[in-house]
Design an enzyme around this catalytic site. Sequence first.
Site, PDB file in Angstrom:
ATOM      1  N   ASP A 177      -2.890   5.598   4.387  1.00  0.00           N
ATOM      2  CA  ASP A 177      -1.300   6.268   4.235  1.00  0.00           C
ATOM      3  C   ASP A 177      -0.831   6.929   5.383  1.00  0.00           C
ATOM      4  O   ASP A 177      -1.310   8.278   5.000  1.00  0.00           O
ATOM      5  CB  ASP A 177      -1.758   6.421   3.077  1.00  0.00           C
ATOM      6  N   ASP A 228       3.420   0.905   6.948  1.00  0.00           N
ATOM      7  CA  ASP A 228       2.727   2.367   6.909  1.00  0.00           C
ATOM      8  C   ASP A 228       1.269   2.224   6.094  1.00  0.00           C
ATOM      9  O   ASP A 228       0.567   4.057   5.929  1.00  0.00           O
ATOM     10  CB  ASP A 228       3.432   3.452   6.788  1.00  0.00           C
ATOM     11  N   GLU A 229       0.647   1.166   5.788  1.00  0.00           N
ATOM     12  CA  GLU A 229      -0.435   1.289   4.958  1.00  0.00           C
ATOM     13  C   GLU A 229      -1.362  -0.336   4.929  1.00  0.00           C
ATOM     14  O   GLU A 229      -0.536  -0.886   4.697  1.00  0.00           O
ATOM     15  CB  GLU A 229      -0.283   2.228   3.518  1.00  0.00           C
TER      16      GLU A 229
END
Length: 360
Positions: free
Chosen positions: A8, A103-104
């Site tokens: 993350d 983003d993860e």
Amino acid sequence: MKKIIHIDMDCYFAAVEMRDFPELRGKPIAVGGRSDRRGVISTCNYEARKFGVRSAMASGYALKLCPDLILVPGRMSVYKEVSAQIREVFSHYTDLIEPLSLDEAYLDVTDCTQCQGSATLIAEAIRQEIFELTGLTASAGIAPIKFLAKIASDLNKPNGQYVITPNMIPAFVKDLPLIKIPGVGKVTGKKLEDIGLITCSDLQAYPEAALIERFGKFGSVLIERAQGIDTRNISPHRERKSVGVETTLAKDIYSLEQCQGVMPQLIQELATRIKRSAKDRTIHKQVVKLKFNDFKQTTIEHRSDEVSVKLFYDLLSQALERQQGRGIRLLGVSVGLASQSDIKTAEENEVRESQMDLGF
């Protein structure tokens, strides 16, 4: 036993802005729309979070909490470009990558032989490589199962990692608040709290049949999670579940006619998005969403196997029955997409029905 890593990125959009514009560093910033246009915060840095600023918060309210907050317009093309670089780093360690957003992502590194096969060392190496390539920090969670890896990635932020080993699972889930389980939002969390269920240990002692009766299929999921069970594999080709579009209005609107005036543009944009990203998928429902000026929201949905403009307007009328005099600040439309397993089950049922009709 699997080795799952959840990566993350730390306050991703804001971190990209601080990297590209160093003068923003050390100041409270948020990426989002302007307050005079009823904008909403996408993300903010840790300096802003100290004042209580959070994602999905109205920009105007965020500025009240933090008058010195610097609002930065989003640059989605840049965020996508950097995200592609990050995913390239993942591919150096495994092909089993399940992106959740820009983003993860989940990574299955069970068969990775790098870093002596240690998931802990692999996570450290990935985070270091991301930093060297992009200048951005990432946090990681390492566990034998997906949902615990995701929870773990949040336990040592920013720029840290947390490991949950197999023998740690029983003790870890025992005191884990149910609200921390992915998929348990505020509404479900409140329903669980209302029947005295706060932690996983509370749920472990609750009658299984009663939980399933109250929460349906998700009740079964909760029972498994409370026992530290998650049998899901990493899905590199994760199916999209919905396509939608919504708009935050410049001013509150109140009447059905005003809402109907917004709908054509939303429906047109939805059609464009479906053609672009889901043209070969089967639709199984349509949804209308309203957010009121007290920030509470409601959704109305109906089963449908093709987009019907009339159905969207009918759902809008039904949603407005819940208005209770409140102004409407956001309006959205979306479609739910059937999974391949849903389609396969439906096809199998059709075959069974045909066989029964033929007397097989």
